[in-house]
Write a protein that holds these residues in place. Structure first.
Motif, PDB file in Angstrom:
ATOM      1  N   ASN A 158       0.813  -1.217   0.000  1.00 15.73           N
ATOM      2  CA  ASN A 158       0.000   0.000   0.000  1.00 15.73           C
ATOM      3  C   ASN A 158       0.848   1.269   0.000  1.00 15.73           C
ATOM      4  OD1 ASN A 158      -2.427  -1.422   0.078  1.00 15.73           O
ATOM      5  ND2 ASN A 158      -2.393  -1.558   2.322  1.00 15.73           N
ATOM      6  N   ASN A 159       2.170   1.114  -0.266  1.00 17.18           N
ATOM      7  CA  ASN A 159       3.106   2.242  -0.287  1.00 17.18           C
ATOM      8  C   ASN A 159       3.186   2.969   1.051  1.00 17.18           C
ATOM      9  OD1 ASN A 159       4.127   2.067  -2.941  1.00 17.18           O
ATOM     10  ND2 ASN A 159       2.230   2.945  -3.739  1.00 17.18           N
ATOM     11  N   ILE A 160       2.975   2.248   2.150  1.00 11.94           N
ATOM     12  CA  ILE A 160       3.086   2.827   3.486  1.00 11.94           C
ATOM     13  C   ILE A 160       4.438   2.428   4.067  1.00 11.94           C
ATOM     14  CG2 ILE A 160       2.139   2.834   5.829  1.00 11.94           C
ATOM     15  CD1 ILE A 160      -0.617   2.367   4.597  1.00 11.94           C
ATOM     16  N   GLY A 161       5.279   3.422   4.356  1.00 10.02           N
ATOM     17  CA  GLY A 161       6.613   3.159   4.845  1.00 10.02           C
ATOM     18  C   GLY A 161       6.660   3.005   6.358  1.00 10.02           C
ATOM     19  N   SER A 162       7.856   2.788   6.873  1.00  7.75           N
ATOM     20  CA  SER A 162       8.057   2.635   8.312  1.00  7.75           C
ATOM     21  C   SER A 162       8.300   3.990   8.961  1.00  7.75           C
ATOM     22  CB  SER A 162       9.244   1.716   8.575  1.00  7.75           C
ATOM     23  OG  SER A 162      10.444   2.334   8.133  1.00  7.75           O
ATOM     24  N   LEU A 163       8.221   4.037  10.293  1.00 10.50           N
ATOM     25  CA  LEU A 163       8.500   5.281  11.007  1.00 10.50           C
ATOM     26  C   LEU A 163       9.949   5.709  10.800  1.00 10.50           C
ATOM     27  CD1 LEU A 163       6.594   4.947  14.421  1.00 10.50           C
ATOM     28  CD2 LEU A 163       6.012   6.374  12.455  1.00 10.50           C
ATOM     29  N   SER A 164      10.858   4.758  10.700  1.00 15.32           N
ATOM     30  CA  SER A 164      12.255   5.123  10.451  1.00 15.32           C
ATOM     31  C   SER A 164      12.400   5.797   9.092  1.00 15.32           C
ATOM     32  CB  SER A 164      13.158   3.882  10.528  1.00 15.32           C
ATOM     33  OG  SER A 164      12.808   2.927   9.546  1.00 15.32           O
ATOM     34  N   ASP A 165      11.595   5.378   8.095  1.00 13.20           N
ATOM     35  CA  ASP A 165      11.581   6.050   6.791  1.00 13.20           C
ATOM     36  C   ASP A 165      11.087   7.492   6.941  1.00 13.20           C
ATOM     37  OD1 ASP A 165      12.418   3.734   5.506  1.00 13.20           O
ATOM     38  OD2 ASP A 165      10.369   3.038   5.164  1.00 13.20           O
ATOM     39  N   PHE A 166      10.080   7.666   7.797  1.00 12.22           N
ATOM     40  CA  PHE A 166       9.527   8.993   8.068  1.00 12.22           C
ATOM     41  C   PHE A 166      10.592   9.896   8.680  1.00 12.22           C
ATOM     42  CE2 PHE A 166       7.067  11.718  11.136  1.00 12.22           C
ATOM     43  CZ  PHE A 166       6.432  12.512  10.195  1.00 12.22           C
ATOM     44  N   PHE A 167      11.303   9.394   9.676  1.00 12.52           N
ATOM     45  CA  PHE A 167      12.346  10.180  10.329  1.00 12.52           C
ATOM     46  C   PHE A 167      13.474  10.521   9.355  1.00 12.52           C
ATOM     47  CE2 PHE A 167      11.090   7.528  14.274  1.00 12.52           C
ATOM     48  CZ  PHE A 167       9.985   8.343  14.496  1.00 12.52           C
ATOM     49  N   LYS A 168      13.855   9.560   8.524  1.00 19.85           N
ATOM     50  CA  LYS A 168      14.937   9.787   7.559  1.00 19.85           C
ATOM     51  C   LYS A 168      14.535  10.838   6.521  1.00 19.85           C
ATOM     52  CE  LYS A 168      16.883   5.118   7.910  1.00 19.85           C
ATOM     53  NZ  LYS A 168      17.052   3.803   7.217  1.00 19.85           N
ATOM     54  N   ARG A 169      13.292  10.753   6.059  1.00 20.99           N
ATOM     55  CA  ARG A 169      12.818  11.731   5.073  1.00 20.99           C
ATOM     56  C   ARG A 169      12.867  13.141   5.650  1.00 20.99           C
ATOM     57  NH1 ARG A 169       7.770  14.133   3.562  1.00 20.99           N
ATOM     58  NH2 ARG A 169       7.590  14.447   1.312  1.00 20.99           N
ATOM     59  N   ASN A 170      12.399  13.295   6.886  1.00 18.86           N
ATOM     60  CA  ASN A 170      12.387  14.610   7.522  1.00 18.86           C
ATOM     61  C   ASN A 170      13.800  15.120   7.799  1.00 18.86           C
ATOM     62  OD1 ASN A 170       9.597  14.450   7.528  1.00 18.86           O
ATOM     63  ND2 ASN A 170       9.481  13.663   9.611  1.00 18.86           N
ATOM     64  N   ALA A 171      14.680  14.210   8.226  1.00 17.24           N
ATOM     65  CA  ALA A 171      16.071  14.602   8.474  1.00 17.24           C
ATOM     66  C   ALA A 171      16.746  15.027   7.168  1.00 17.24           C
ATOM     67  CB  ALA A 171      16.837  13.449   9.118  1.00 17.24           C
ATOM     68  N   GLY A 172      16.427  14.336   6.080  1.00 14.98           N
ATOM     69  CA  GLY A 172      16.969  14.712   4.782  1.00 14.98           C
ATOM     70  C   GLY A 172      16.523  16.099   4.362  1.00 14.98           C
ATOM     71  N   GLN A 173      15.263  16.414   4.609  1.00 10.58           N
ATOM     72  CA  GLN A 173      14.775  17.763   4.311  1.00 10.58           C
ATOM     73  C   GLN A 173      15.509  18.801   5.160  1.00 10.58           C
ATOM     74  OE1 GLN A 173      10.510  17.678   4.908  1.00 10.58           O
ATOM     75  NE2 GLN A 173      10.116  16.913   2.846  1.00 10.58           N
ATOM     76  N   SER A 174      15.751  18.479   6.433  1.00 10.47           N
ATOM     77  CA  SER A 174      16.469  19.401   7.319  1.00 10.47           C
ATOM     78  C   SER A 174      17.867  19.684   6.786  1.00 10.47           C
ATOM     79  CB  SER A 174      16.558  18.816   8.732  1.00 10.47           C
ATOM     80  OG  SER A 174      15.285  18.585   9.279  1.00 10.47           O
ATOM     81  N   LEU A 175      18.545  18.634   6.330  1.00 10.94           N
ATOM     82  CA  LEU A 175      19.897  18.799   5.799  1.00 10.94           C
ATOM     83  C   LEU A 175      19.896  19.695   4.572  1.00 10.94           C
ATOM     84  CD1 LEU A 175      22.878  18.010   5.997  1.00 10.94           C
ATOM     85  CD2 LEU A 175      22.361  16.003   4.582  1.00 10.94           C
ATOM     86  N   ARG A 176      18.913  19.528   3.696  1.00  8.18           N
ATOM     87  CA  ARG A 176      18.833  20.364   2.500  1.00  8.18           C
ATOM     88  C   ARG A 176      18.575  21.828   2.877  1.00  8.18           C
ATOM     89  NH1 ARG A 176      16.493  15.665   0.311  1.00  8.18           N
ATOM     90  NH2 ARG A 176      14.360  16.312   0.761  1.00  8.18           N
ATOM     91  N   ILE A 177      17.736  22.047   3.893  1.00 11.71           N
ATOM     92  CA  ILE A 177      17.467  23.420   4.332  1.00 11.71           C
ATOM     93  C   ILE A 177      18.721  24.061   4.902  1.00 11.71           C
ATOM     94  CG2 ILE A 177      16.219  24.805   6.047  1.00 11.71           C
ATOM     95  CD1 ILE A 177      13.856  22.847   5.677  1.00 11.71           C
ATOM     96  N   LEU A 178      19.447  23.324   5.729  1.00 10.44           N
ATOM     97  CA  LEU A 178      20.659  23.866   6.361  1.00 10.44           C
ATOM     98  C   LEU A 178      21.773  24.119   5.354  1.00 10.44           C
ATOM     99  CD1 LEU A 178      20.780  21.726   9.635  1.00 10.44           C
ATOM    100  CD2 LEU A 178      20.155  24.141   9.411  1.00 10.44           C
ATOM    101  N   THR A 179      21.750  23.396   4.239  1.00 11.02           N
ATOM    102  CA  THR A 179      22.758  23.610   3.191  1.00 11.02           C
ATOM    103  C   THR A 179      22.217  24.491   2.074  1.00 11.02           C
ATOM    104  OG1 THR A 179      22.080  21.499   2.193  1.00 11.02           O
ATOM    105  CG2 THR A 179      23.988  21.469   3.661  1.00 11.02           C
ATOM    106  N   CYS A 180      21.120  25.195   2.390  1.00 15.26           N
ATOM    107  CA  CYS A 180      20.551  26.206   1.473  1.00 15.26           C
ATOM    108  C   CYS A 180      20.110  25.610   0.143  1.00 15.26           C
ATOM    109  CB  CYS A 180      21.537  27.350   1.236  1.00 15.26           C
ATOM    110  SG  CYS A 180      22.006  28.210   2.750  1.00 15.26           S
ATOM    111  N   ARG A 181      19.567  24.392   0.184  1.00 12.05           N
ATOM    112  CA  ARG A 181      18.982  23.783  -1.004  1.00 12.05           C
ATOM    113  C   ARG A 181      17.471  23.704  -0.846  1.00 12.05           C
ATOM    114  NH1 ARG A 181      21.770  18.158  -1.546  1.00 12.05           N
ATOM    115  NH2 ARG A 181      21.871  18.347   0.735  1.00 12.05           N
ATOM    116  N   GLY A 182      16.774  23.681  -1.948  1.00 12.98           N
ATOM    117  CA  GLY A 182      15.318  23.669  -1.920  1.00 12.98           C
ATOM    118  C   GLY A 182      14.758  22.332  -1.468  1.00 12.98           C
ATOM    119  N   VAL A 183      13.544  22.372  -0.930  1.00 13.37           N
ATOM    120  CA  VAL A 183      12.844  21.174  -0.474  1.00 13.37           C
ATOM    121  C   VAL A 183      11.515  21.077  -1.217  1.00 13.37           C
ATOM    122  CG1 VAL A 183      11.669  20.074   1.466  1.00 13.37           C
ATOM    123  CG2 VAL A 183      13.890  21.158   1.817  1.00 13.37           C
TER     124      VAL A 183
END
Length: 637
Positions: free
Chosen positions: A594-619
């Protein structure tokens, strides 16, 4: 012998021939039957699609939509590789968007008036936050038999604890009222809860304003009772107003609308700061200031009864489709694409509600289940973290703090509240452009830097920051601390101020929006009480003093607030309420089918967005949503 053999073989030969004929006939009949069944199934599919399209688009518009759906099915039937038939709602959406991208609802006079009423609830809360400064008025203290405030001298710990009850009990009863508001909003409707909130808050304000007139000895107790009654109304307001504003505002304006809710909070704080300053030395002036809280509550009650429509999403949930459609028509009146907009939004709500009914009834326990859990973690912890930043220490006790530092309490408090309001105006320009996560991430980092600078500055200089008779050297550090506190307030107003209400108001699925928002208000009130009303203030007058309090704020922001933003908050800028479920399509038990990921996938996705923001890249807030584009199991999310 020959004759006998011939005669015995003849029946067998004829039997085989007849069997062959019968087999061919059976095959032909089966083919005809299959062909007939296929035709009947095709006709049934067309009929279902036509009925669904007619129900969504109504009257003359349905005459244009239905043929398009049927023709599209006929043209594509040979190209389909999937044996699963297309869902009727997919056909309706395809028909509605065949002339181009679906236009979004804009603002009209009716929408503006509705949203103004919703965000006026923010002013009610702001007025009460500003009311806390009344406890620094010596006229109030005299009437309540509390020791008066002496310039440059902090309150005793006993007096500080007594005064803190003014804010603490108000927020405790806000916390108590919020869960009931969430349940009532999902059962009785948004308008009913707004009326209850206005009545309770108004009664509490009037009760406080009249305290002590009959019996001065009972004055403080009467004020506290009025705070409790008003607190229940405040809990109802904070639960329902962001939800109501989010549900009725056009998607592209939703962030700005809920930021306006925060802006009106700051307006209320500023208005009360001005009233406090003007009435500081007037006998019974504090009564007038408290009574001001009832004015916007009365306005909300009147407009709710006479102007506001019920939330279309709530009406759809209660199977009152005609009323929901009428409300949507009012909110989109004047747009040349009204028919298409209404039909499309109605169809999206039908899908969301059908899925909500399939997965549950919307209880508190569901917040911890399935894909509701990551939404709950996000909404709850963002609301929880807003007050961990230290803002309510400043909002509630700025007059006491400025007095301790040797500055004119109400004058500097008014300056601080003005900065708060102006900075919130800036947030209006950024919340739907820069993004929610962008603002909270950089806001948290700046908050940590500001308070860390204050602590290191005081420790390194060795000055007594609350010296009542400072020399020039000490005075310069006191002024530097005040400037840094103003910087903190500006940063908070641009970032955590609005986002602390925007995110909880938009992340929960429809069936859990009431209980979800009430849980967020409970989280917000909890940290407001533990840290804003009681903790930080009592720390500052205890043995650890202001310096120790500042370092506690730094640690809590690093451990709690920064962790929340990095791992639990996805970027949701410009994501519609119906699409929001894709941003939280994660669960403790992943469902790949059903394309439903795990909570660890959720945390990784959000952390990846944070890294892009801190390195001045778009999200891209919709990154990963493409996996649902052609998925027949999308409605399982």
């Amino acid at each position: 012998s020959s004759s006998s053999s011939s005669s015995s073989s003849s029946p067998a030969t004829m039997s085989e021939h007849e069997k062959h004929v019968e087999d061919e006939k059976a095959i032909a009949d089966a083919s005809d039957s299959e062909h007939s069944e296929a035709e009947e199934e095709e006709e049934d599919n067309k009929s279902v699609a036509s009925e669904k399209s007619a129900k969504s688009a109504k009257s003359t518009k349905s005459q244009q939509i239905v043929p398009a759906v049927v023709e599209d099915d006929e043209d594509d039937v040979d190209d389909k590789k999937d044996d699963t038939p297309a869902k009727p709602e997919d056909d309706v959406k395809k028909a509605l968007t065949e002339d181009g991208p679906m236009p979004e609802r804009g603002l009209n006079l009716h929408t503006i008036l509705v949203l103004f009423t919703a965000i006026l609830g923010g002013m009610v809360f702001g007025l009460d936050i500003g009311t806390t400064a009344i406890t620094s008025m010596n006229t109030f203290r005299s009437d309540m038999l509390i020791p008066v405030l002496v310039p440059g001298v902090p309150d005793s710990q006993e007096t500080a604890q007594q005064i803190s009850m003014f804010a603490v009990l108000f927020h405790v009863f806000s916390l108590v009222g919020a869960p009931f508001a969430g349940q009532a909003a999902d059962r009785l409707g948004r308008k009913t809860v707004i009326l209850i909130a206005a009545a309770s808050f108004s009664l509490g304000a009037i009760w406080q304003a009249l305290a002590g007139l009959v019996s001065p000895d009972f004055g403080w107790t009467s004020v506290i009772l009025g705070r409790c009654v008003g607190g229940i109304g405040n809990g109802f307001f904070l639960t329902i107003m962001p939800v109501y504003a989010a549900e009725l505002s056009p998607p592209r304006f939703r962030g700005q609308v809920i930021t306006l809710f925060q802006l009106f909070i700051t307006f209320g704080i500023l208005i009360m700061a001005g009233a406090n300053s003007a009435m500081e030395d007037i006998n019974d002036g504090w009564r007038v200031a408290i009574a001001l809280q009832a004015v916007p509550a009365f306005v909300i009650a009147f407009l709710t009864a006479c102007v506001l429509p019920e939330s279309p999403r709530y009406l759809m949930k209660k199977d009152r489709e005609d009323e929901a459609e009428a409300a949507l028509r009012k909110l989109s009146r004047g747009d040349k694409n009204t028919e298409r907009i209404v039909a499309f939004e109605m169809e999206e709500m039908r899908e969301e509600i059908a899925e909500d009914r399939r997965v549950g009834e919307g209880s508190f326990l569901e917040l911890f289940q399935g894909t509701a859990l990551p939404a709950f973690l996000c909404g709850f912890m963002v609301a929880f973290s807003q007050n961990v930043t230290g803002v309510n220490w400043l909002m509630n006790y700025a007059t006491t703090l400025f007095n301790s530092l040797g500055f004119e309490a109400f004058k500097y408090d008014l300056f601080l509240k003005t900065v708060n309001t102006v900075a919130t105006l800036v947030a209006l320009l950024l919340v739907d452009r820069s993004g929610r996560k962008f603002l909270t991430l950089w806001g948290t980092i700046i908050v940590i830097i500001v308070f860390l600078t204050v602590g290191v500055m005081i420790v390194a200089s060795g000055v007594d920051i609350v010296d009542a008779n400072p020399d020039t050297y000490t005075r310069s550090y006191q002024l530097a601390m005040v400037i840094l506190l103003f910087c903190f307030q500006a940063c908070f107003a641009i970032t955590w101020g609005p986002i602390g209400w925007v995110v909880p108001g938009e992340v929960f699925p429809l069936r859990l929006r009431g209980v979800g928002m009430s849980s967020a208000v409970v989280a917000n009130m909890f940290t407001n009480i533990i840290l804003g009303d009681y903790g930080y203030q009592n720390m500052s007058v205890s043995s650890i003093g202001i310096v120790g309090t500042v370092f506690v704020i730094v640690v809590l922001n690093f451990v709690i607030v920064l962790t929340t933003v990095v791992f639990l908050q996805p970027e949701t800028k410009a994501v519609s309420l119906e699409e929001m479920r894709f941003a939280f399509a994660y669960s403790r038990t992943p469902e790949p089918e059903n394309n439903i990921g795990s909570l660890s996938d959720f945390f990784k996705r959000n952390a990846g967005q944070s890294l892009r923001i801190l390195t001045c890249r778009g999200v891209d807030p919709r990154e990963g949503f493409e996996r649902f584009a052609n998925d027949r199991t999308t409605n399982k999310v």
